[in-house]
Write a protein that holds these residues in place. Structure first.
Motif, PDB file in Angstrom:
ATOM      1  N   ASP A 373      37.277  43.985  48.076  1.00 53.00           N
ATOM      2  CA  ASP A 373      37.022  43.510  46.465  1.00 53.00           C
ATOM      3  C   ASP A 373      38.236  42.134  46.276  1.00 53.00           C
ATOM      4  N   VAL A 374      38.208  41.327  46.018  1.00 52.57           N
ATOM      5  CA  VAL A 374      38.888  40.122  45.871  1.00 52.57           C
ATOM      6  C   VAL A 374      39.957  40.322  44.772  1.00 52.57           C
ATOM      7  N   ARG A 375      39.934  41.169  43.813  1.00 52.33           N
ATOM      8  CA  ARG A 375      40.731  41.702  42.782  1.00 52.33           C
ATOM      9  C   ARG A 375      41.717  42.623  43.132  1.00 52.33           C
ATOM     10  N   ARG A 376      41.262  43.303  44.130  1.00 51.60           N
ATOM     11  CA  ARG A 376      42.100  44.560  44.760  1.00 51.60           C
ATOM     12  C   ARG A 376      43.431  43.818  45.385  1.00 51.60           C
ATOM     13  N   PHE A 446      43.669  33.423  50.515  1.00 59.53           N
ATOM     14  CA  PHE A 446      44.626  34.013  49.325  1.00 59.53           C
ATOM     15  C   PHE A 446      44.427  32.929  48.282  1.00 59.53           C
ATOM     16  N   THR A 447      44.174  33.562  47.129  1.00 56.57           N
ATOM     17  CA  THR A 447      44.253  32.467  46.011  1.00 56.57           C
ATOM     18  C   THR A 447      45.695  31.793  45.834  1.00 56.57           C
ATOM     19  N   ASP A 448      45.483  30.633  45.351  1.00 52.91           N
ATOM     20  CA  ASP A 448      46.801  29.855  44.860  1.00 52.91           C
ATOM     21  C   ASP A 448      47.559  30.253  43.738  1.00 52.91           C
ATOM     22  N   ARG A 452      45.276  32.789  40.875  1.00 60.21           N
ATOM     23  CA  ARG A 452      45.920  34.136  40.935  1.00 60.21           C
ATOM     24  C   ARG A 452      46.164  34.524  39.205  1.00 60.21           C
ATOM     25  N   ARG A 453      46.725  33.519  38.453  1.00 56.91           N
ATOM     26  CA  ARG A 453      47.087  33.435  37.164  1.00 56.91           C
ATOM     27  C   ARG A 453      45.906  33.633  36.277  1.00 56.91           C
ATOM     28  N   ASP A 454      44.980  32.934  36.715  1.00 55.74           N
ATOM     29  CA  ASP A 454      43.809  32.499  35.566  1.00 55.74           C
ATOM     30  C   ASP A 454      42.542  33.777  36.062  1.00 55.74           C
ATOM     31  N   ALA A 457      42.837  37.654  40.781  1.00 60.65           N
ATOM     32  CA  ALA A 457      42.202  37.678  41.987  1.00 60.65           C
ATOM     33  C   ALA A 457      43.132  37.364  43.080  1.00 60.65           C
ATOM     34  N   TRP A 458      43.280  38.218  43.979  1.00 56.62           N
ATOM     35  CA  TRP A 458      44.280  37.825  45.043  1.00 56.62           C
ATOM     36  C   TRP A 458      43.725  37.296  46.136  1.00 56.62           C
TER      37      TRP A 458
END
Length: 469
Positions: A373-376, A446-448, A452-454, A457-458
């Motif tokens: 899961d990209v949000r985990r 990895f997100t930038d 990550r802020r918006d 998601a990791w």
């Protein structure tokens, strides 16, 4: 016997023994929790099939003599309890012969597990624990000063571990030589931890400094372990600090922790006394003659066995994490001789639809440690070792790493196998098994900072296609 004993290292031995007991405890606990699904009688690569084709002389183990899941569980639980006893210091004041026996038990038990663990136990930290555990047998109880020859043997392990890793990097991937490997490593390492995202987002000059510091630590500092004090203590502290940096940046089972444990034996007694106000044993006794003879014999055997790892170190065809004898003594070590630039993940999905079509809803299985899961947020797992998660990382690199276990993994998911599901974080089919299971390959990044802020998601991921082992 002044030449035999290293009286200034009694407190370092105490620290080492307690810390080694913790590593043993985690290793045996991992075996208890994971063996049924991986190597049990109904596991992905069952032990009975393995011992049927591999002779005892090639893989000496208690399980060559008898195997059942109940017997394996008994051995692993005995290891847990025995390690707990060593951690509590129950062997400290035993007679020399009994102390040696007390430390020989967990070594023999864990060696037996590793020898039948197959691909699930094919990591460098497994052979490292076996080698270090064997040397720990000969350190002796508290009333007897630790033998200098055994301490030197432990420093020799640390030298091979660090210097071998440094050489394999220098000879391997070009990015180690131009100091760019860490542009990728924190993102593509086997199992990122909660801080890996931030390590990956460090400026590039910091990544280059990390790589340069790695070369100094692994190619220069190991030689200082054999220098006089306080040079040896400084070298050991450098190793401990740099290994701590690796603990902060990723999950590498107990590799970093055990490396730090071995390094404690090179720290001088003065520093330990300042850190730990522990009274020395009263009236230290001379070692028995038979004990001195056993240690000298051990040193002679280790000197002979060192020929093969030394030859490997000086070879232009150096290999990593290899044992040259069935007891896993005097091994060669190394890690990340090459760095993957892209991260791929195998994502397993299931559906209840009997006949999948374009409208079919596929639900994902979640693993405990590996990205899904990209949000985990990535988890801190080390020094515990999630063996299935690590093998999934290798499988994503190449399907060749997925044989013969991956097809069996999918089959057991289709059956809702309880032992296998116990290794996962989330089973989307808790009541009825899925009708179909499939595997897909994704590219993960990895997100930038803005993403990550918006989004929260990791990771961000892109589908590559179906995965077939």
């Amino acid at each position: 016997m002044d030449w035999f004993s290293a009286e200034g290292y009694w407190l370092g031995r105490l620290v080492f023994q307690r810390a080694l007991a913790v590593v043993y405890l985690l290793a045996f606990l991992g075996a208890v929790r994971q063996f049924r699904a991986l190597i049990g009688e109904r596991g992905l690569t069952p032990v009975p099939r393995y011992v049927a084709r591999v002779p005892f002389r090639s893989a000496p183990s208690l399980f060559q003599l008898h195997y059942s899941d109940r017997f394996f569980a008994a051995v692993a639980w005995l290891g847990v309890l025995w390690s707990a006893g060593l951690l509590l210091g129950l062997a400290d004041d035993l007679p020399v012969w009994a102390n040696l026996l007390a430390w020989a038990v967990p070594w023999a038990l864990y060696l037996s597990i590793v020898q039948v663990g197959q691909v699930w136990y094919g990591f460098g930290w497994e052979s490292l624990l076996c080698e270090v555990g064997f040397l720990a047998i000969f350190l002796g109880p508290a009333p007897v000063p630790p033998p200098l020859l055994v301490l030197v043997a432990l420093w020799w392990v640390l030298f091979r571990l660090e210097f071998g890793a440094g050489l394999i990097k220098l000879r391997g991937d070009r990015c180690w030589r131009d100091l760019t490997c860490l542009y990728y490593h924190h993102e593509t390492q086997p199992m990122p931890n909660p801080l890996s995202w931030w390590f990956h987002r460090l400026p590039r000059w910091a990544h280059r400094a990390e790589a340069a510091a790695n070369h100094v630590t692994q190619l220069v500092v190991p030689f200082l372990l054999f220098g006089p004090q306080p040079v040896r203590t400084v070298a050991a502290v450098v190793v401990i600090v740099t290994q701590g940096w690796l603990v902060l940046s990723g999950n590498f089972a107990w590799l970093n922790a055990l490396t730090m444990v071995v390094a404690t034996t090179a720290v001088g007694g003065g520093l330990w006394s300042a850190l730990l106000p522990v009274d020395p044993p009263s009236g230290p006794s001379d070692p028995p003659a038979w004990y001195a003879g056993a240690v000298i014999g051990l040193a002679a055997v280790l000197a002979v066995l060192s020929y093969w790892p030394v030859r490997n170190l000086v070879s232009s065809r150096q290999v990593m994490n290899t044992s040259f004898n069935p007891l896993l003594l005097v091994n060669t070590y190394g890690a990340f001789g090459s760095i993957t630039r892209l991260r791929h993940e195998v994502v397993i999905e299931g559906t209840a639809d009997r006949v999948p079509n374009a409208d079919t809803v596929w639900q994902e299985y979640e693993f405990r440690g590996k990205p899904g899961d990209v949000r985990r947020r990535p988890r801190q797992v080390a020094p515990y070792h999630l063996r299935l998660d690590w093998l999934m990382w290798f499988a994503a690199i190449s399907p060749s790493y997925a044989h013969p276990w991956f097809p069996q993994l999918l089959a057991k998911l289709r059956d809702n196998d309880p032992d296998l599901l116990a290794l996962l974080r989330h089973n989307p089919f808790p009541h009825l098994p899925p009708a179909h299971v499939r595997a897909r390959l994704y590219r993960y990044r990895f997100t930038d900072r803005r993403e990550r802020r918006d989004t929260g998601a990791w990771w961000r991921r892109t589908l590559v296609g179906d995965y077939r082992a």
